[in-house]
Every structure is written in structure tokens, then in C-alpha cells.
Design an enzyme around this catalytic site. Sequence first.
Site, PDB file in Angstrom:
ATOM      1  CG  ASP A   1      81.171  52.125  31.777  1.00  0.00           C
ATOM      2  OD1 ASP A   1      80.356  52.965  32.133  1.00  0.00           O
ATOM      3  OD2 ASP A   1      82.054  52.378  30.929  1.00  0.00           O
TER       4      ASP A   1
ATOM      5  NE  ARG B   1      95.247  47.772  38.782  1.00  0.00           N
ATOM      6  CZ  ARG B   1      94.266  47.657  37.893  1.00  0.00           C
ATOM      7  NH1 ARG B   1      93.024  47.593  38.297  1.00  0.00           N
ATOM      8  NH2 ARG B   1      94.528  47.598  36.603  1.00  0.00           N
TER       9      ARG B   1
ATOM     10  CG  ASP C   1      86.292  46.427  38.488  1.00  0.00           C
ATOM     11  OD1 ASP C   1      85.560  45.856  37.642  1.00  0.00           O
ATOM     12  OD2 ASP C   1      87.344  47.010  38.157  1.00  0.00           O
TER      13      ASP C   1
ATOM     14  N   GLY D   1      90.688  44.576  38.521  1.00  0.00           N
ATOM     15  CA  GLY D   1      89.954  45.569  39.319  1.00  0.00           C
ATOM     16  C   GLY D   1      89.202  45.054  40.523  1.00  0.00           C
TER      17      GLY D   1
END
Length: 180
Positions: free
Chosen positions: A107, A169, A104, A49
Site C-alpha cells: 500500500d 481471510r 499480500d 495476509g
Amino acid sequence: MTKEVQIHDKHFSLFISEEEIFGVVKKMAKQLESDYQGKDILLIAILNGAFMFASDIIKSIKRDAEITFVKVSSYKGTQTTGRVDELIGLNNQMENRHVIVIEDIVDTGITIDKVISLIKANDPASVEVCTLLFKPEAFKGKHKPKYICFEIPNKFVVGYGLDYNELGRNLKELYQLKEA
Ligand code: 5GP
């Protein structure tokens, strides 16, 4: 009109434009340059990512900066019942060097906690995390990233390197999942 994309079965709407991302990424690169003046830095970007974010940030850093790319792998060991995690591709010398992990998105923070403890086992002088996105409402980890480009709501996002089931992406902007 709001720009929208469909990826697989889901609809996403434009969330952060390419210009806005690049502006913030450039400022972040300047911040890193100033905070790490005179220090030997090693950027460790987490695949897949973070590839686009890592590319833009390294281009904006106007000083010597080594970068390497690693993958986080989790697998069930044959001899143990617990999960074993490793960073594939991490061969760089870290002793007395200042490591900046390029992520990236953070969370829950579970991934970054594991990544930090694996990196710390290599005795770097310091480790900090630089993330493009941070979801404060979802976070329950031990290490809040020091460098955050955007704090975002707890909604699924794609684009600028981030995927939804491996697609999306290549989008230059960030998109947010539309409510059904
Ligand atoms: P954490 O361990 O912090 O909960 O999750 C980290 C990983 O979950 C990220 O590296 C990313 O792969 C995935 N993830 C979490 N939130 C999102 C999101 O909104 N969009 C995408 N594409 N991936 C996410």
C-alpha cells in the site's frame, strides 16, 4: 447480480474472482521459475495476509523452492524511544541465496521497506518482492515490487487471506469496500 458480502459493519462487492486470481498466480509462478532458473531461491511469506497467496504460488512452482513464514512485529523498546521492528521466525540461512518476499498487498510501501532492510542485513545474494496486490496511488516507498499480480485502485479490499478486523481471510475471491 454482483456478489456482495458483509463483514462486521461494512459491505463489500466482488472485485476479482477465484479463477482470475489463480490464473494470474500461475503465470507469476512461471515467471519466477524462468527468472530464477539455476538459482537457489528462498521464499519468505509475510503472515498473516499472504498465507493463501503463498500457498497457491508455491504449489504452482515446479522446481525445488524453500518457503518460510515470518511475522512483522513493531514494539516500543524499553530503552529507546524509537520503534524497533523485527521479523519473527526468520532463522533461514540467506548468504548467497536469492530471496523472494511474498506479500499480500503493498500500500504505502512502509512495511515492505522495513522488511527488505531487515532481510538485507542477512546478506542474501538478492532480494525481490512478489506481491499479490499493489496500490500505485498510495505508494510512497523506496522499493517498488518487481513482481505484481494486480495493480488496484486505492480502495480497501478483503478476501484471499486479507482481513477486515480479522474476518474475511477465508473468502476465495477478493472483495472491494462499497462506497457508502
Ligand atoms: P503499507 O505498509 O504498504 O502501507 O501497508 C501494508 C499493510 O497494510 C498490508 O500488509 C496490509 O496488512 C494492510 N493493508 C493495506 N491496504 C489494505 C487493504 O486494502 N486491505 C487490507 N485487508 N489490508 C490492507
